[in-house]
Design an enzyme around this catalytic site. Sequence first.
Site, mmCIF file in Angstrom:
data_model
loop_
_atom_site.group_PDB
_atom_site.id
_atom_site.type_symbol
_atom_site.label_atom_id
_atom_site.label_comp_id
_atom_site.label_asym_id
_atom_site.label_seq_id
_atom_site.Cartn_x
_atom_site.Cartn_y
_atom_site.Cartn_z
ATOM 1 N N LYS A 36 -13.995 27.279 -0.524
ATOM 2 C CA LYS A 36 -12.801 26.538 -0.948
ATOM 3 C C LYS A 36 -12.035 27.396 -1.948
ATOM 4 C CE LYS A 36 -11.605 21.874 -2.578
ATOM 5 N NZ LYS A 36 -12.175 20.552 -2.907
ATOM 6 N N ASP A 87 -7.992 11.598 4.723
ATOM 7 C CA ASP A 87 -8.428 12.994 4.923
ATOM 8 C C ASP A 87 -9.515 13.376 3.933
ATOM 9 O OD1 ASP A 87 -5.925 12.655 3.310
ATOM 10 O OD2 ASP A 87 -6.395 14.709 2.721
#
Length: 498
Positions: A117, A256
């Site tokens: 990430k 999401d």
Amino acid sequence: MAPQTDLVNLFALDNSYARLAERFFSRVKPTSVAAPRLIRLNEKLAWQLGLAPDALVRPEGIEILSGNRVPENAEPIAMAYAGHQFGNFVPQLGDGRAILLGEIIDRDGRRRDIQLKGAGRTPYSRGGDGRAALGPVLREYLVSEAMAALGTPTTRALAAVTTGDTVWRESPLPGAIFVRVASSHIRVGTFQFFAARGDVDGIRILADHVIGRHYQHCAGVPNRYRALLDAIIKRQAELVAKWLLVGFIHGVMNTDNMSVAGETIDYGPCAFMDAYHPEMVYSSIDRKGRYAFGNQPRIAQWNLARLAETLLPLLAEDGNAAIKEAEASIEMFSAHFEAAYTAGLRGKLGLLQPHSHDLRLAQDLLDCMSANNADFTLTFRRLCDSAVNPESDDSLRSLFKDPNALDDWMKRWRHRLAEESVTANARRVAMRGANPLFIPRNHLVEEAIVAAVNNGDFQPFETLLAVISAPHEDQPEFGRHALPPRSEQIVTHTFCGT
Ligand code: AMP
Ligand code: MG
């Protein structure tokens, strides 16, 4: 086991998601960073994944953790997804700053995603830089590992590295990469991505993949997709119950950010409550309190209704019949949630046998806490001592603005405890297992981030991580970390920092 040194073998990746269909993702390589340095490797988790910690901490290992080198059998991808953000549907989001390196089969035979990430831009980055700043990386590391230690299903922290690059937010900040491990990164929004395009084949491929990966018991039943929906709803209801039992507020429960595997995912402006208030909101972007503490079950159910909509074409051939299936499934959320929540509260109160008034008893305590600004974590922790020794009541009562406010409730509770025959010690042990002493309190997380970002001092981060990794132990040497913030330490807002 002999240490593995060969980094190609070290990451024995198998990428089932990258084999599904090209429209599910974009193939993209991490963007190099200037000077990666390891902040921390989660050695236990590395071992669990079958990775060799001693190799990962060497320069070649850190090159991989930072995205500067990709293991030879990796097929890095950014996953496509859509999502409702604060109730508004966005048909295309996707991994804008996260790159899935691949999947590993861990020592228990479980398939786990390894994701970087902050690894650079992807076709889904829109206006973003694809990067992560050090502060949010440390926050996700701390809070996700705390959740794991508290027994709450969650994505995990494998490592954090600084990149040596600057990222620009409101001010220049040190860049970092968070190496995340998840059962998968498939979200409610992943299903919505295909539904928004009328891609029923895509939905079916995805649903079958999710069954094979997370819900194998659904494969053999007549309506496997209804069974899948039921199973996801149950897991999510149980997850949100666990959040409420530890005082966790996710902060951005967009579709999401909801994993269909039932793990807590995407730690942004999340927080653990200090004083208990059901309408508590910390997230700076949640202006209307949509994702307030006590709204979380309702929001989860709303998100799951969005999931159910995507599955309609698979639930029955006839449209009305499909809607009936979906509605029946969604309705079950409340029963699953209440069962898990009530059982959890019972454990927190030291009750073993179910009794119909238990939820009322627990709710009355919570109401009293809310009216008296009582600290959520410490109230329950101190109940463990009061359960066996009324002399401990003073320290419990001192948590309440009006110490007498709890008196009636304490009588009812003791009366209820007396109905059960269990030794005092067994009760105390069970209660301490259900009521942690340490949570990653916002002011401590903030303190750890400020020290690291402003002074390059990672000691507060390391200490806090060690403390919250054993949340139920007394750890008297870290008494400070158990305390609620003093008034000048209170953190009122948390930021996602993207
Ligand atoms: P989040 O609020 O972190 O769940 O992110 C929402 C969406 O914005 C996702 O599609 C992210 O990939 C994307 N995003 C967040 N931060 C960045 C960034 N710095 N660069 C590119 N995309 C981002
Ligand atoms: Mg997200």
